[in-house]
Scaffold this active site. Structure first.
Site, PDB file in Angstrom:
ATOM      1  N   SER A 160       0.763  -1.433   0.056  1.00 18.80           N
ATOM      2  CA  SER A 160       0.028   0.096   0.060  1.00 18.80           C
ATOM      3  C   SER A 160       0.698   1.284  -0.031  1.00 18.80           C
ATOM      4  CB  SER A 160      -1.025   0.005   0.937  1.00 18.80           C
ATOM      5  OG  SER A 160      -0.226   0.151   2.284  1.00 18.80           O
ATOM      6  N   LYS A 203      -6.253   3.050   8.762  1.00 19.48           N
ATOM      7  CA  LYS A 203      -5.344   4.288   8.306  1.00 19.48           C
ATOM      8  C   LYS A 203      -6.089   5.720   8.377  1.00 19.48           C
ATOM      9  CE  LYS A 203      -3.227   1.005   4.975  1.00 19.48           C
ATOM     10  NZ  LYS A 203      -3.279   0.602   3.602  1.00 19.48           N
TER      11      LYS A 203
END
Length: 264
Positions: A160, A203
């Site tokens: 990511s 996140k």
């Protein structure tokens, strides 16, 4: 009551002393405070203690949580990535420096195999797409890129960070600063497509904790964003992208974040 702990102090304990998904570490820190206060009360029964954010260091010592300082200015070659860990979300600074060389890529910061592959994929994409990023076709022949992710004691892996790596590379090569209130998460394909990632809730919480206002996300994660509770995403604006070039412009163009900085 002999002891009171303010809400601000409790938040500071969570943020700077524990940083875990559960509450056991928080309980241990509170127990430490209780023991110290208990000794004072035994010596002087009339003792009353209020623990605040300001005096917390007296009871728990220096903060020992997040190893990275919040960015206070836009920087060239430093992008803010977002990572999922077993203890929750984390902000992941990605640094790139340009050195004299012959096209090599140095990788440091205890990166796992998947993240190393993301770095090589990002560089290949930038080299193949040089014209989109305002670079010369042979820019890599006389330079070497050093990519570093601070916090060498912590292993880092996963795909990511790919888009953050692309942004950091283009920033370092072009001299354009990355906007400090923009964070990015997304896997990168060789042709520049931004692919979906997981751990979005964690996140987003990490981004909010670090003062991030915009998160650049893969367009395919829009459904995941829409399912997040409002108390999780409050104060953070998503920017959905399909391609790396879109992400680069979102992160490097100050006019997109602050129109007053670029009057017409």
């Amino acid at each position: 009551r002999a002891l009171r702990v303010s809400d601000a102090a409790l938040a500071q304990i969570i943020d700077a002393y524990t940083r875990e998904a559960g509450v056991r570490a928080v309980e241990r820190e509170l127990a430490t405070i209780c023991r110290k206060v208990g000794r004072l009360v035994v010596a002087e029964p009339a003792t009353r203690v209020r623990v605040t954010r300001t005096n917390l260091v007296r009871w728990l010592g220096p903060a020992r949580g997040h190893p990275f300082s919040r960015r206070t200015e836009d920087e060239v070659g430093v992008a803010t990535g977002l990572a999922w860990t077993e203890s929750g979300g984390e902000v992941l600074p990605v640094e790139v420096s340009v050195l004299p060389g012959e096209g090599a890529l140095q990788l440091t910061g205890r990166l796992g195999d998947v993240m190393r592959e993301s770095a090589y994929t990002a560089l290949s994409h930038v080299r193949a797409s040089w014209s989109r990023y305002g670079l010369t076709p042979d820019f890599y022949r006389s330079i070497e890129l050093h990519l570093h992710v601070p916090g060498a004691a912590v292993p880092k892996d996963g795909p990511s960070a790919g888009i953050a790596i692309v942004v950091a590379m283009v920033s370092a090569l072009s001299g354009r600063a990355v906007q400090r209130q923009v964070a990015l998460t997304g896997e990168i394909s060789l042709h520049g497509q931004v692919l979906p990632v997981g751990g979005l809730r964690e996140k987003v919480l990490a981004a909010r904790r670090e003062g991030v206002r915009w998160i650049v996300l893969p367009a395919d994660n829009r459904g995941d964003w829409d399912r997040l509770p409002r108390d999780v995403v409050g104060g953070v604006t998503p920017v959905f992208v399909h391609w790396a070039q879109e992400a680069v412009e979102e992160a490097l163009d100050p006019c997109r974040r602050n129109r007053a900085a670029c009057p017409q």
